[in-house]
Design a protein around this motif. Structure first.
Motif, mmCIF file in Angstrom:
data_model
loop_
_atom_site.group_PDB
_atom_site.id
_atom_site.type_symbol
_atom_site.label_atom_id
_atom_site.label_comp_id
_atom_site.label_asym_id
_atom_site.label_seq_id
_atom_site.Cartn_x
_atom_site.Cartn_y
_atom_site.Cartn_z
ATOM 1 N N SER A 171 0.848 -1.188 0.000
ATOM 2 C CA SER A 171 0.000 0.000 0.000
ATOM 3 C C SER A 171 0.885 1.240 0.000
ATOM 4 C CB SER A 171 -0.906 -0.007 1.232
ATOM 5 O OG SER A 171 -0.123 0.093 2.415
ATOM 6 N N GLU A 172 0.262 2.372 -0.004
ATOM 7 C CA GLU A 172 1.034 3.609 -0.029
ATOM 8 C C GLU A 172 1.853 3.782 1.244
ATOM 9 O OE1 GLU A 172 -1.572 6.840 -0.743
ATOM 10 O OE2 GLU A 172 -2.084 6.236 -2.781
ATOM 11 N N GLY A 173 1.400 3.257 2.343
ATOM 12 C CA GLY A 173 2.146 3.371 3.598
ATOM 13 C C GLY A 173 3.253 2.361 3.724
ATOM 14 N N GLY A 174 3.379 1.452 2.779
ATOM 15 C CA GLY A 174 4.455 0.474 2.813
ATOM 16 C C GLY A 174 4.038 -0.866 3.373
ATOM 17 N N ALA A 175 2.818 -0.999 3.885
ATOM 18 C CA ALA A 175 2.384 -2.276 4.446
ATOM 19 C C ALA A 175 2.091 -3.270 3.324
ATOM 20 C CB ALA A 175 1.133 -2.074 5.302
ATOM 21 N N ILE A 176 2.326 -4.548 3.612
ATOM 22 C CA ILE A 176 2.105 -5.590 2.618
ATOM 23 C C ILE A 176 0.664 -6.070 2.703
ATOM 24 C CG2 ILE A 176 2.812 -7.889 1.895
ATOM 25 C CD1 ILE A 176 5.545 -7.345 3.012
ATOM 26 N N HIS A 177 -0.033 -6.046 1.576
ATOM 27 C CA HIS A 177 -1.388 -6.577 1.524
ATOM 28 C C HIS A 177 -1.345 -8.099 1.689
ATOM 29 C CE1 HIS A 177 -3.113 -2.782 0.594
ATOM 30 N NE2 HIS A 177 -2.463 -2.646 -0.560
ATOM 31 N N GLU A 178 -2.476 -8.660 2.058
ATOM 32 C CA GLU A 178 -2.539 -10.105 2.246
ATOM 33 C C GLU A 178 -2.425 -10.844 0.917
ATOM 34 O OE1 GLU A 178 -6.007 -11.108 4.400
ATOM 35 O OE2 GLU A 178 -5.409 -10.056 6.228
ATOM 36 N N ALA A 179 -3.019 -10.339 -0.103
ATOM 37 C CA ALA A 179 -3.014 -11.014 -1.399
ATOM 38 C C ALA A 179 -1.902 -10.454 -2.275
ATOM 39 C CB ALA A 179 -4.357 -10.824 -2.096
ATOM 40 N N PRO A 180 -0.946 -11.287 -2.690
ATOM 41 C CA PRO A 180 0.120 -10.797 -3.568
ATOM 42 C C PRO A 180 -0.369 -10.676 -5.004
ATOM 43 C CG PRO A 180 0.417 -13.123 -3.143
ATOM 44 C CD PRO A 180 -0.762 -12.691 -2.324
ATOM 45 N N ARG A 181 0.377 -9.962 -5.781
ATOM 46 C CA ARG A 181 0.098 -9.881 -7.209
ATOM 47 C C ARG A 181 0.649 -11.140 -7.886
ATOM 48 N NH1 ARG A 181 1.496 -3.583 -8.882
ATOM 49 N NH2 ARG A 181 0.092 -2.606 -7.363
ATOM 50 N N VAL A 182 -0.109 -11.634 -8.822
ATOM 51 C CA VAL A 182 0.258 -12.879 -9.509
ATOM 52 C C VAL A 182 0.359 -12.599 -11.002
ATOM 53 C CG1 VAL A 182 -0.357 -15.273 -9.966
ATOM 54 C CG2 VAL A 182 -0.932 -14.236 -7.749
ATOM 55 N N ALA A 183 1.445 -13.095 -11.596
ATOM 56 C CA ALA A 183 1.634 -12.939 -13.043
ATOM 57 C C ALA A 183 2.223 -14.228 -13.594
ATOM 58 C CB ALA A 183 2.552 -11.755 -13.342
ATOM 59 N N ALA A 184 1.770 -14.612 -14.772
ATOM 60 C CA ALA A 184 2.261 -15.823 -15.428
ATOM 61 C C ALA A 184 3.166 -15.437 -16.592
ATOM 62 C CB ALA A 184 1.100 -16.670 -15.928
ATOM 63 N N PHE A 185 4.242 -16.192 -16.759
ATOM 64 C CA PHE A 185 5.221 -15.915 -17.811
ATOM 65 C C PHE A 185 5.579 -17.211 -18.530
ATOM 66 C CE2 PHE A 185 5.833 -12.545 -14.701
ATOM 67 C CZ PHE A 185 5.930 -11.414 -15.496
ATOM 68 N N THR A 186 6.080 -17.034 -19.739
ATOM 69 C CA THR A 186 6.593 -18.157 -20.526
ATOM 70 C C THR A 186 8.111 -18.085 -20.560
ATOM 71 O OG1 THR A 186 4.616 -18.157 -21.936
ATOM 72 C CG2 THR A 186 6.573 -19.285 -22.775
ATOM 73 N N VAL A 187 8.748 -19.191 -20.244
ATOM 74 C CA VAL A 187 10.214 -19.234 -20.240
ATOM 75 C C VAL A 187 10.727 -19.191 -21.675
ATOM 76 C CG1 VAL A 187 12.250 -20.560 -19.571
ATOM 77 C CG2 VAL A 187 10.232 -20.554 -18.089
ATOM 78 N N LEU A 188 11.539 -18.174 -21.966
ATOM 79 C CA LEU A 188 12.113 -18.024 -23.303
ATOM 80 C C LEU A 188 13.463 -18.717 -23.434
ATOM 81 C CD1 LEU A 188 11.332 -14.241 -23.907
ATOM 82 C CD2 LEU A 188 9.973 -16.228 -24.584
ATOM 83 N N GLY A 189 14.162 -18.869 -22.320
ATOM 84 C CA GLY A 189 15.491 -19.476 -22.347
ATOM 85 C C GLY A 189 16.191 -19.253 -21.029
ATOM 86 N N THR A 190 17.448 -19.630 -20.960
ATOM 87 C CA THR A 190 18.233 -19.496 -19.739
ATOM 88 C C THR A 190 19.562 -18.822 -20.053
ATOM 89 O OG1 THR A 190 19.249 -21.690 -19.996
ATOM 90 C CG2 THR A 190 17.187 -21.554 -18.717
ATOM 91 N N PHE A 191 20.199 -18.332 -19.029
ATOM 92 C CA PHE A 191 21.511 -17.709 -19.152
ATOM 93 C C PHE A 191 22.321 -18.053 -17.910
ATOM 94 C CE2 PHE A 191 19.161 -14.799 -16.561
ATOM 95 C CZ PHE A 191 20.094 -14.223 -15.707
ATOM 96 N N ALA A 192 23.615 -17.821 -17.962
ATOM 97 C CA ALA A 192 24.496 -18.088 -16.822
ATOM 98 C C ALA A 192 25.592 -17.038 -16.783
ATOM 99 C CB ALA A 192 25.099 -19.487 -16.919
ATOM 100 N N THR A 193 25.733 -16.390 -15.643
ATOM 101 C CA THR A 193 26.847 -15.470 -15.421
ATOM 102 C C THR A 193 27.987 -16.140 -14.670
ATOM 103 O OG1 THR A 193 26.003 -14.652 -13.287
ATOM 104 C CG2 THR A 193 25.209 -13.561 -15.289
ATOM 105 N N HIS A 194 27.702 -17.331 -14.083
ATOM 106 C CA HIS A 194 28.677 -18.065 -13.257
ATOM 107 C C HIS A 194 29.092 -17.247 -12.036
ATOM 108 C CE1 HIS A 194 29.030 -21.260 -16.229
ATOM 109 N NE2 HIS A 194 29.141 -20.327 -17.154
#
Length: 412
Positions: A171-194
């Protein structure tokens, strides 16, 4: 051919050895100790130099040198980027949005750091660890995500799989709401920085990350890469004065400064410990030369009766010690450089043989053993070894010169 007596005798003693097996054994130990000490010191210093190089090129290549943040987001991104690039110490600038969340797939979860990037400007930053085809996919595909290899392995995710991201909603005061935001993504690939970043980094397109944190598509801040690393903090304050509105910044010295200091301290401490190996080997040279003096007292006495001066006897043993130092240090340099050049491959071979990773990025800054030979360090190691070896030969040489022929040859 002109051959000074001390050099001739030193070379003869060095190549012929001794009839006494104990003296020969001690001589072999002294030379081997010097060889191993020089070789180990070269390998250790090269590995620590490799960590220094990887810290500057790979670790700080993946981590921005300066991060400029705005609480309200940045709505004049292009103009702000041009302003930052006018600074003489700034090499590259990229808008970004960063947030933390929980990534899930088929009941498996993994805490992640979500980094929203603009692929067109990412080449000097995290984009250098991604193939161009993957950067183009991220730029063109809506709802796409690129995972680090470790995150993908923990979630058993591969290209084309769907993953779900849970982000705390505030919220604007910085408190965490009970319900988080949810988003779905498709994996395009992977990377490695080691590096340690692989433990929990995922990349998405900048507008999607900004939407998740409620910035209406505006970037949260600017990542800056500078030319002079150790002027990052000073540059950060100078950039703050150039920017309109309320900004704050963090630099790599805050996020990775302790790691850099730890690498420097480890380099000095390990070098000191291995340097002591050379000192111990030098003490073996003292023992070996003293045994040689005792073993060849009769020969020394005969030389003095035939006119050899005390100075020539001293020079003989100094020359013998010099030959030992040159041979031991030279062989040590050969073994050390060969070992330093192949230590990375040897570490990989041991990992495959043992089935265990020697360096884990959960603990260490990188997951492989780097090496970087500096010939100035090699020359310094050789000079120190030869210097200590010379000091070690002084006492036996003067003891040999003090031999009294009458006492030695009395019962011969």
């Amino acid at each position: 051919m002109f051959r000074p007596l001390p050099c001739f005798l030193a070379l003869r003693n060095f190549t012929s050895g001794s009839r006494n097996r104990l003296v020969s054994f001690i001589s072999l130990l002294a030379i081997l100790g010097l060889v191993l000490g020089v070789a180990l010191l070269i390998i250790v210093v090269s590995v620590m130099n490799g960590f220094d190089r990887e810290m500057e090129t790979r670790i700080l290549g993946a981590v921005p040198h300066i991060r400029l943040f705005s609480h309200e987001g940045i709505d004049n991104e292009a103009r702000l980027r041009e302003t930052l690039l006018e600074h003489p110490n700034v090499r590259a600038v990229m808008p970004f949005t960063r947030l933390e969340g929980m990534l899930t797939r088929n009941g498996k979860t993994r805490p992640v750091e979500v980094l929203g990037i603009e692929p067109a400007f990412s080449g000097q930053f995290i984009g250098q660890f991604l193939p161009n085809s993957l950067i183009m996919k991220l730029n063109q595909t809506s709802g796409g995500v690129v995972l680090s290899t470790i995150v993908a392995e923990n979630l058993s995710a591969k290209a084309g799989d769907r993953v779900t991201l849970l982000v705390p909603s505030r919220s604007e005061g910085g408190a965490i709401h009970e319900a988080p935001r949810v988003a779905a993504f498709t994996v395009l690939g992977t990377f490695a920085t080691h590096t340690t970043l692989d433990q929990g980094l995922m990349l998405i397109h900048l507008p999607e990350a900004s939407a998740l944190v409620g910035l209406n598509g505006h970037p949260q801040g600017m990542q800056v890469k500078v030319d002079q690393l150790f002027q990052a903090r000073q540059t950060g304050f100078q950039l703050m004065n150039l920017l309109p509105g309320e900004f704050y910044f963090s630099d790599w010295l805050q996020t990775h400064g302790n790691l850099y200091q730890a690498i420097k301290m480890s380099r000095n401490m390990v070098s000191l410990l291995v340097f002591l190996i050379i000192a111990i080997a030098v003490f073996n040279v003292i023992s070996m030369l003293m045994m040689t003096v005792i073993d060849k007292r009769a020969e020394i006495a005969i030389l003095k009766t035939q006119g050899a001066t005390g100075g020539e006897i001293v020079m003989t043993f100094l020359a013998q010690g010099f030959l030992i130092g040159v041979f031991g240090a030279g062989l040590g340099v050969l073994l050390g450089t060969v070992g330093a050049y192949n230590i990375t491959a040897l570490a990989h071979w041991l990992e495959s043989l043992l089935g265990h990773q020697l360096l884990n990025s959960e603990i260490y800054p990188i997951d492989y053993l780097p090496t970087d030979i500096h010939w100035a360090d090699v020359v310094m190691i050789v000079m120190v070894a030869l210097g200590l070896n010379f000091l070690a030969t002084l006492y036996p040489a003067f003891r040999a010169a003090g031999t009294r022929p009458a006492e030695v040859l009395r019962y011969e």
